[in-house]
Design an enzyme around this catalytic site. Structure first.
Site, PDB file in Angstrom:
ATOM      1  N   HIS A  17     -30.166  55.948   6.901  1.00 27.60           N
ATOM      2  CA  HIS A  17     -29.632  55.085   5.833  1.00 27.60           C
ATOM      3  C   HIS A  17     -28.488  55.782   5.106  1.00 27.60           C
ATOM      4  O   HIS A  17     -27.484  55.167   4.764  1.00 27.60           O
ATOM      5  CB  HIS A  17     -30.739  54.720   4.836  1.00 27.60           C
ATOM      6  CG  HIS A  17     -31.801  53.838   5.435  1.00 27.60           C
ATOM      7  ND1 HIS A  17     -31.491  52.658   6.075  1.00 27.60           N
ATOM      8  CD2 HIS A  17     -33.150  53.954   5.502  1.00 27.60           C
ATOM      9  CE1 HIS A  17     -32.610  52.093   6.507  1.00 27.60           C
ATOM     10  NE2 HIS A  17     -33.630  52.862   6.177  1.00 27.60           N
TER      11      HIS A  17
ATOM     12  N   ASP B   6     -27.402  46.787  10.878  1.00 25.15           N
ATOM     13  CA  ASP B   6     -28.667  47.178  11.499  1.00 25.15           C
ATOM     14  C   ASP B   6     -28.506  48.450  12.336  1.00 25.15           C
ATOM     15  O   ASP B   6     -27.448  48.688  12.925  1.00 25.15           O
ATOM     16  CB  ASP B   6     -29.166  46.018  12.380  1.00 25.15           C
ATOM     17  CG  ASP B   6     -30.610  46.221  12.798  1.00 25.15           C
ATOM     18  OD1 ASP B   6     -31.332  46.993  12.146  1.00 25.15           O
ATOM     19  OD2 ASP B   6     -31.019  45.602  13.805  1.00 25.15           O
TER      20      ASP B   6
ATOM     21  N   LEU C 124     -10.620  42.336  -3.416  1.00 27.54           N
ATOM     22  CA  LEU C 124     -11.715  42.095  -2.468  1.00 27.54           C
ATOM     23  C   LEU C 124     -12.981  41.885  -3.288  1.00 27.54           C
ATOM     24  O   LEU C 124     -13.200  42.576  -4.281  1.00 27.54           O
ATOM     25  CB  LEU C 124     -11.903  43.322  -1.563  1.00 27.54           C
ATOM     26  CG  LEU C 124     -13.191  43.366  -0.723  1.00 27.54           C
ATOM     27  CD1 LEU C 124     -13.120  42.333   0.404  1.00 27.54           C
ATOM     28  CD2 LEU C 124     -13.412  44.752  -0.112  1.00 27.54           C
TER      29      LEU C 124
HETATM   30  C1  FPP Z   1     -31.154  48.091   8.661  1.00 20.23           C
HETATM   31  O1  FPP Z   1     -31.360  49.164   9.533  1.00 20.23           O
HETATM   32  C2  FPP Z   1     -30.615  48.562   7.406  1.00 20.23           C
HETATM   33  C3  FPP Z   1     -31.200  48.393   6.198  1.00 20.23           C
HETATM   34  C4  FPP Z   1     -32.469  47.682   6.003  1.00 20.23           C
HETATM   35  C5  FPP Z   1     -30.582  48.948   4.982  1.00 20.23           C
HETATM   36  C6  FPP Z   1     -29.101  48.902   4.916  1.00 20.23           C
HETATM   37  C7  FPP Z   1     -28.675  49.972   3.994  1.00 20.23           C
HETATM   38  C8  FPP Z   1     -27.566  50.720   4.114  1.00 20.23           C
HETATM   39  C9  FPP Z   1     -26.505  50.495   5.112  1.00 20.23           C
HETATM   40  C10 FPP Z   1     -27.370  51.868   3.195  1.00 20.23           C
HETATM   41  C11 FPP Z   1     -27.448  51.499   1.782  1.00 20.23           C
HETATM   42  C12 FPP Z   1     -26.375  50.566   1.412  1.00 20.23           C
HETATM   43  C13 FPP Z   1     -25.998  50.370   0.134  1.00 20.23           C
HETATM   44  C14 FPP Z   1     -24.872  49.453  -0.147  1.00 20.23           C
HETATM   45  C15 FPP Z   1     -26.621  51.085  -0.978  1.00 20.23           C
HETATM   46  P1  FPP Z   1     -32.845  49.453  10.020  1.00 20.23           P
HETATM   47  O2  FPP Z   1     -33.444  50.416   9.074  1.00 20.23           O
HETATM   48  O3  FPP Z   1     -33.570  48.169  10.204  1.00 20.23           O
HETATM   49  O4  FPP Z   1     -32.567  50.139  11.402  1.00 20.23           O
HETATM   50  P2  FPP Z   1     -33.489  50.073  12.698  1.00 20.23           P
HETATM   51  O5  FPP Z   1     -33.363  48.685  13.257  1.00 20.23           O
HETATM   52  O6  FPP Z   1     -32.863  51.094  13.587  1.00 20.23           O
HETATM   53  O7  FPP Z   1     -34.891  50.440  12.282  1.00 20.23           O
END
Ligand code: FPP
Length: 225
Positions: free
Chosen positions: A29, A12, A123
């Site tokens: 992201h 997150d 892994l």
């Molecule tokens: C949460 O942060 C993150 C996500 C919903 C997406 C996670 C994706 C990645 C780490 C990159 C892509 C990964 C792969 C494996 C392709 P948020 O957007 O909710 O952050 P915020 O709480 O600051 O809004």
């Protein structure tokens, strides 16, 4: 010392990081993907056997289309760029979640990647995509009742996406938010939970090692004393 097999992570904080540093959630992201690579490498070094990453939840469809598309493109590029590394480093890729609504091309790519890496045993990276714990559990109950089997722990676990995967020893959530967001609710019954203040793109190998070290020193009682 605790034996460590399975680490699960709620990654997150990408959006907030992106706004703060690049004025764009999407670029957050993108930065988060670098951390994914670092943590996969570090998991191999630490002899972690299963790493489960929450990449897209059943609730994430509520986000703006532009962000959803960006995330799916990132996933597509990640697979294209990393599949050879996975093969070379004996990393197995498994998708957990309901990928039925995904575009055919991406679905095929994900299935093929699972196929190509299925014999790897260094892994296992479980990528949670369109994953939601409540949906997973409801489906498990439905399958049990359809097959006229008893509802018990063994039968429930057999019908989860994670059947044949041991429960997480550790759950990490970055981004300074203390909640579980419908992630592996059944499987984390006895996991050690670490809430980390740093946003996911800022989380690094050193932070990860500190958590693994703490875990190894924790006494796990499983209800005993
Ligand atoms: C949460 O942060 C993150 C996500 C919903 C997406 C996670 C994706 C990645 C780490 C990159 C892509 C990964 C792969 C494996 C392709 P948020 O957007 O909710 O952050 P915020 O709480 O600051 O809004």
């Amino acid at each position: 010392m605790n034996h460590l097999k399975h680490v699960a992570i709620i990654m997150d904080g990408n959006g907030r990081w992106g706004i703060k540093h690049k004025k764009s959630r999407n670029l957050g992201h993108k930065a988060g993907l670098n951390t994914v690579e670092k943590i996969i490498r570090s998991s191999v070094k630490n002899k972690v056997k299963y790493l489960t990453l929450y990449a897209f939840s059943t609730e994430n469809w509520k986000r703006p289309t532009n962000e959803i598309n960006f995330l799916f493109n990132l996933l597509n590029d990640f697979i294209d760029q990393k599949i050879n590394d996975f093969i070379k480093n004996k990393i197995k890729l498994k998708i957990i979640g309901n990928i039925n609504p995904f575009k055919n091309k991406l679905k095929k790519k994900l299935k093929k990647s699972e196929q190509l890496t299925k014999k790897n045993n260094k892994l296992q990276v479980n990528l949670a995509l369109n994953y939601g714990s409540k949906f997973e559990l409801i489906n498990a109950f439905k399958k049990i009742s359809k097959n006229k089997k008893n509802i018990n722990v063994k039968n429930i676990e057999k019908n989860l996406y994670t059947s044949s995967i041991p429960d997480p020893d550790i759950l990490i959530r970055t981004g300074n938010t203390n909640r579980l967001s419908n992630f592996l609710l059944w499987q984390i019954a006895y996991s050690e939970i670490f809430f980390e203040k740093k946003l996911w793109p800022d989380f690094n190998e050193n932070d990860y090692n500190i958590i693994l070290k703490k875990f190894r020193k924790t006494k796990r009682n499983y209800g005993n004393i």
